[in-house]
Design a protein around this motif. Structure first.
Motif, PDB file in Angstrom:
ATOM      1  N   SER A 210       3.113  -3.139   3.912  1.00  0.00           N
ATOM      2  CA  SER A 210       3.408  -2.274   2.984  1.00  0.00           C
ATOM      3  C   SER A 210       4.949  -2.212   2.986  1.00  0.00           C
ATOM      4  O   SER A 210       5.641  -2.747   4.139  1.00  0.00           O
TER       5      SER A 210
ATOM      6  N   GLN B 173      -1.047  -1.285   8.004  1.00  0.00           N
ATOM      7  CA  GLN B 173      -0.358  -2.017   7.135  1.00  0.00           C
ATOM      8  C   GLN B 173       0.941  -1.801   7.622  1.00  0.00           C
ATOM      9  O   GLN B 173       1.687  -0.733   7.300  1.00  0.00           O
TER      10      GLN B 173
ATOM     11  N   TRP C 140       0.643   0.296  -4.767  1.00  0.00           N
ATOM     12  CA  TRP C 140       0.091   1.704  -4.383  1.00  0.00           C
ATOM     13  C   TRP C 140       1.094   2.765  -5.004  1.00  0.00           C
ATOM     14  O   TRP C 140       2.186   2.858  -4.252  1.00  0.00           O
TER      15      TRP C 140
ATOM     16  N   SER D 253      -1.461   3.263   6.120  1.00  0.00           N
ATOM     17  CA  SER D 253      -0.769   2.760   4.935  1.00  0.00           C
ATOM     18  C   SER D 253       0.304   2.299   5.173  1.00  0.00           C
ATOM     19  O   SER D 253       0.972   1.309   4.589  1.00  0.00           O
ATOM     20  N   HIS D 254       1.128   2.859   6.164  1.00  0.00           N
ATOM     21  CA  HIS D 254       2.627   2.428   6.383  1.00  0.00           C
ATOM     22  C   HIS D 254       2.971   2.792   7.951  1.00  0.00           C
ATOM     23  O   HIS D 254       3.531   3.687   8.018  1.00  0.00           O
TER      24      HIS D 254
ATOM     25  N   LEU E 201      -7.411  -5.313   3.274  1.00  0.00           N
ATOM     26  CA  LEU E 201      -7.197  -3.869   2.655  1.00  0.00           C
ATOM     27  C   LEU E 201      -8.374  -3.774   1.937  1.00  0.00           C
ATOM     28  O   LEU E 201      -9.107  -2.726   1.746  1.00  0.00           O
TER      29      LEU E 201
ATOM     30  N   ASP F  97      -6.066   7.784   5.404  1.00  0.00           N
ATOM     31  CA  ASP F  97      -4.831   7.358   5.738  1.00  0.00           C
ATOM     32  C   ASP F  97      -4.361   8.018   7.180  1.00  0.00           C
ATOM     33  O   ASP F  97      -4.132   9.093   7.072  1.00  0.00           O
TER      34      ASP F  97
ATOM     35  N   GLY G  95      -2.581   6.457  -4.015  1.00  0.00           N
ATOM     36  CA  GLY G  95      -2.443   6.816  -2.970  1.00  0.00           C
ATOM     37  C   GLY G  95      -2.047   8.279  -2.760  1.00  0.00           C
ATOM     38  O   GLY G  95      -1.070   8.708  -3.667  1.00  0.00           O
TER      39      GLY G  95
ATOM     40  N   THR H  68       0.789  -1.182   0.094  1.00  0.00           N
ATOM     41  CA  THR H  68      -0.071  -0.056   0.026  1.00  0.00           C
ATOM     42  C   THR H  68       0.882   1.403   0.004  1.00  0.00           C
ATOM     43  O   THR H  68       0.115   2.425  -0.053  1.00  0.00           O
ATOM     44  N   HIS H  69       2.295   1.138   0.084  1.00  0.00           N
ATOM     45  CA  HIS H  69       2.797   2.588  -0.186  1.00  0.00           C
ATOM     46  C   HIS H  69       4.199   2.496  -0.767  1.00  0.00           C
ATOM     47  O   HIS H  69       5.238   1.757  -0.193  1.00  0.00           O
TER      48      HIS H  69
ATOM     49  N   TYR I 128      -6.793   6.660  -1.253  1.00  0.00           N
ATOM     50  CA  TYR I 128      -6.607   6.911  -0.056  1.00  0.00           C
ATOM     51  C   TYR I 128      -5.854   8.338  -0.016  1.00  0.00           C
ATOM     52  O   TYR I 128      -5.277   8.647  -1.136  1.00  0.00           O
TER      53      TYR I 128
END
Length: 373
Positions: free
Chosen positions: A316, A273, A85, A243-244, A359, A220, A149, A48-49, A173
């Motif tokens: 992530s 994440q 992402w 997200s991270h 997610l 996020d 994102g 996710t990142h 996001y």
């Protein structure tokens, strides 16, 4: 003489035992490795990142070749990463119209770069996804899905309607702040000097959360201050994501999520994440990624799964933004995370949730709630 014969027999049987033990260990490890390979091929892996640098999105230098970035098409193919992402990140600056205008241009440049990658440079290997159903369809067609994102809502200035423009460009996001307080929210960086701008969210930040709920854009909470996160969780009608971020219980860093917030995120239905960023995983070795490995990443996964439950944890990297640890230094090594999870005893169903289904469940719920609003 008899003593020597006895010693020789002992050494012979010891050698045989060692050989048998080694063979058994090799067989078990091969069996586990093979199991991990099959799981990795079958689950949808979502990171996710992943930050981007505009220098890697030109006609002469882009992700279609093996650039020096941690993420590109050859590396995601080699590592079996299905959904990176890509992040539209803008650094913090002054809180005035001129700075907002420059930040907005930076954000649009990054949106445009991601679109160029997908529609011009990827030669049909990538597709933009904006929903879970699109992800499943893209993966079935043997392509990789790209999601977008936004890290730091600073570029919207004081115009909430720009959030809808970002949504239309593919963002699913957005975090309200990054490193530094902005017009919307206080940042985690306030923890270092105890100085805050809004004591959480500003009135504009509250409006931004309501707008994101209405659009179906995930919120996020990885960079805002603890009070901002607490207020976001109280205000949002939809589940949120970090997200991270990782577990503060294991590594005391302002960017990590403490147990109080983990409790609130679980009640909210959100997901954290876990991030492969050395400074957020192992405090004593935070400045040496070579001493921080996938094992430490999965330690944080283990902790949050035990604390929150399997449905609230994801994975992530923060690649090209400071992320990267031993055995997951770039997207080509993504399988190593799955292998470590298998070695820890996680089932295929659990790994499926950690790598993506949690997610996507949040993404679906956020979309569903937006329709009801």
């Amino acid at each position: 003489m008899n003593m020597n014969v006895g010693n020789n027999k002992f050494l012979f049987f010891l050698s045989i035992s060692l050989v048998v033990g080694i063979c058994f260990w090799l067989f078990k490890n091969y069996e586990m490795y093979d199991k991990a390979l099959k799981i990795h091929e079958e689950v949808i892996t979502i990171d996710t990142h992943c930050d981007i640098d505009l220098k890697n999105f030109t006609d002469d230098n882009n992700y279609s070749s093996n650039t020096d970035s941690q993420v590109n098409i050859p590396k995601i193919n080699k590592g079996g990463l299905d959904v990176p992402w890509l992040v539209v990140y803008t650094a913090q600056d002054s809180l005035n119209e001129n700075s907002y205008r420059k930040a907005y241009k930076n954000a649009i440049d990054k949106f445009d770069a991601i679109h160029r990658l997908i529609y011009k440079y990827s030669n049909g290997q990538l597709e933009l996804a904006t929903s879970s159903s699109e992800i499943f369809n893209i993966i079935k067609s043997d392509k990789k899905a790209i999601m977008i994102g936004v890290e730091n809502a600073y570029p919207i200035g004081e115009n909430i309607e720009i959030i809808e423009e970002f949504y239309e460009r593919g963002a699913r996001y957005m975090s309200l702040s990054h490193n530094g307080h902005n017009q919307l929210s206080d940042s985690n960086t306030g923890e270092y000097d105890g100085s805050y701008l809004h004591d959480g969210l500003s009135e504009l930040g509250e409006k931004a959360i309501i707008k994101m709920n209405e659009l179906g854009m995930m919120i996020d909470i990885s960079h805002p201050s603890k009070e901002s996160i607490r207020q976001t969780l109280q205000l949002s009608k939809a589940p949120i994501i970090a997200s991270h971020s990782s577990a503060r219980y294991l590594c005391d860093h302002a960017r990590n999520i403490d147990n109080e917030l983990l409790d609130m995120i679980k009640l909210n239905g959100g997901v954290v994440q876990t991030v492969a960023f050395a400074r957020y995983l192992k405090e004593e070795d935070k400045y040496d990624p070579k001493k921080v490995s996938v094992k430490h990443l999965v330690d944080h996964i283990d902790y949050m799964v035990s604390y929150m439950g399997i449905d609230h944890v994801g994975i992530s990297s923060d690649f090209d933004g400071g992320g990267g640890i031993k055995n997951w230094m770039d997207a080509s090594e993504t399988f190593n995370v799955t292998y470590e999870l298998v070695k820890r005893g996680y089932s295929k169903e659990e790994i499926d949730k950690l790598w993506g289904l949690n997610l996507l469940r949040v993404l679906d719920e956020v979309e569903k709630i937006s329709k009801s609003l």
